[in-house]
Design a protein around this motif. Structure first.
Motif, mmCIF file in Angstrom:
data_model
loop_
_atom_site.group_PDB
_atom_site.id
_atom_site.type_symbol
_atom_site.label_atom_id
_atom_site.label_comp_id
_atom_site.label_asym_id
_atom_site.label_seq_id
_atom_site.Cartn_x
_atom_site.Cartn_y
_atom_site.Cartn_z
ATOM 1 N N ARG A 1 -4.956 1.178 0.721
ATOM 2 C CA ARG A 1 -3.743 1.581 0.003
ATOM 3 C C ARG A 1 -3.416 0.580 -1.107
ATOM 4 N N ALA B 1 -3.351 1.240 -5.240
ATOM 5 C CA ALA B 1 -2.009 1.256 -5.826
ATOM 6 C C ALA B 1 -1.940 0.350 -7.053
ATOM 7 N N SER C 1 2.861 7.405 -12.346
ATOM 8 C CA SER C 1 3.279 8.548 -11.536
ATOM 9 C C SER C 1 2.201 8.975 -10.545
ATOM 10 N N LYS D 1 0.134 7.059 -8.945
ATOM 11 C CA LYS D 1 -0.191 6.027 -7.965
ATOM 12 C C LYS D 1 1.086 5.504 -7.326
ATOM 13 N N GLU D 2 0.924 4.847 -6.190
ATOM 14 C CA GLU D 2 2.051 4.127 -5.615
ATOM 15 C C GLU D 2 2.285 2.865 -6.445
ATOM 16 N N ASN D 3 3.526 2.577 -6.703
ATOM 17 C CA ASN D 3 3.908 1.340 -7.389
ATOM 18 C C ASN D 3 4.487 0.401 -6.341
ATOM 19 N N ILE D 4 3.720 -0.626 -5.978
ATOM 20 C CA ILE D 4 4.136 -1.554 -4.930
ATOM 21 C C ILE D 4 4.632 -2.842 -5.577
ATOM 22 N N ASP E 1 8.478 9.276 -8.943
ATOM 23 C CA ASP E 1 7.699 8.044 -8.799
ATOM 24 C C ASP E 1 7.906 7.446 -7.410
ATOM 25 N N ARG E 2 6.834 6.921 -6.853
ATOM 26 C CA ARG E 2 6.897 6.316 -5.514
ATOM 27 C C ARG E 2 6.912 4.798 -5.665
ATOM 28 N N ILE F 1 7.498 1.179 -3.813
ATOM 29 C CA ILE F 1 7.491 0.527 -2.500
ATOM 30 C C ILE F 1 7.825 -0.948 -2.707
ATOM 31 N N GLU G 1 4.033 1.986 7.817
ATOM 32 C CA GLU G 1 4.513 3.008 6.903
ATOM 33 C C GLU G 1 5.841 2.559 6.286
#
Length: 234
Positions: A48, A52, A108, A110-113, A140-141, A143, A176
């Motif tokens: 992940r 990301a 958008s 991808k996950e933005n961590i 947008d995701r 984290i 999670e």
């Protein structure tokens, strides 16, 4: 970190001496039965992180000033070991991180961590800068991974991240993400209402004044997190 067969591996240990971290490693014959901080090279969380867009915000002068050494000597070497690419912003002023986050290009697809090495003030600034970013979309995701490097670390502590090494370890473990409840505050100034986002605490009046007035370099140096109580007795 277990080896390929899972029966042996490498133990990484963070050691703090003279306000500097070092990362020690040693071989272990077996993996501990408690898998809380055991990381596998091919785990879902490592995959992940590799897929990301990972941003690291280092608050250089937060708290005891350990954020930079925590990144340079613990987090950066571990990211290299696991082949995880990141974009890093180290603060150069009280506002540099806000400017960075407010203009950051978000992805958008991808996950933005966001790995935040700082305290609760940096969490507040992250929310208010990122949510007003013109590139931000509701789809947008985002984290957030707080590492407790500030004077106050209520959000990190509430997640069980009671130390810098535990906070960093949590980034690599299979967990999670959970929704972060936010408080939306609207302040009416003349004809233009202003929205403020908060996640830890929102204060006004006396408490807010104590926090602001005690935010002095000398108070930070002498009293650290106790400065709020000290100033309230003045």
């Amino acid at each position: 970190m277990p080896g390929k067969e899972g029966s042996c591996g490498t133990l990484y240990r963070a050691v703090l001496s003279d306000d500097k971290f070092s990362l020690e490693k040693s071989s272990v014959a077996s993996v501990a039965s408690n898998p809380r901080y055991v990381v596998f090279q091919d785990s879902a969380q490592i995959a992940r992180l590799r897929s990301a867009r990972v941003h690291v915000i280092v608050s250089s002068h937060s708290g005891a000033g350990l954020a930079t050494t925590a990144y340079d000597r613990i987090l950066a070497p571990l990211l290299k070991i696991f082949s995880i690419e990141v974009a890093v912003h180290s603060t150069t002023s009280k506002t540099s991180h806000r400017e960075y986050l407010a203009n950051l290009q978000l992805f958008s697809g991808k996950e933005n961590i966001f790995v935040v090495l700082g305290g609760d003030t940096l969490i507040y600034d992250f929310l208010n800068a990122t949510l007003t970013n013109p590139h931000f979309k509701s789809s947008d995701r985002l984290i957030l991974c707080p590492i407790p490097c500030g004077t106050g670390n209520a959000l990190a502590m509430s997640l069980g991240r009671t130390s810098i090494p535990i906070g960093i370890s949590s980034l690599f473990c299979n967990k999670e993400p959970k929704p972060l409840p936010l408080l939306e505050i609207t302040i009416h100034e003349a004809t233009n209402p202003r929205i403020i986002w908060a996640a830890v605490v929102c204060s006004w009046g006396l408490h807010a004044s104590l926090v602001a007035d005690s935010d002095d370099p000398e108070m930070r140096r002498q009293f650290g997190p106790k400065r709020f109580g000290v100033y309230s007795e003045v």
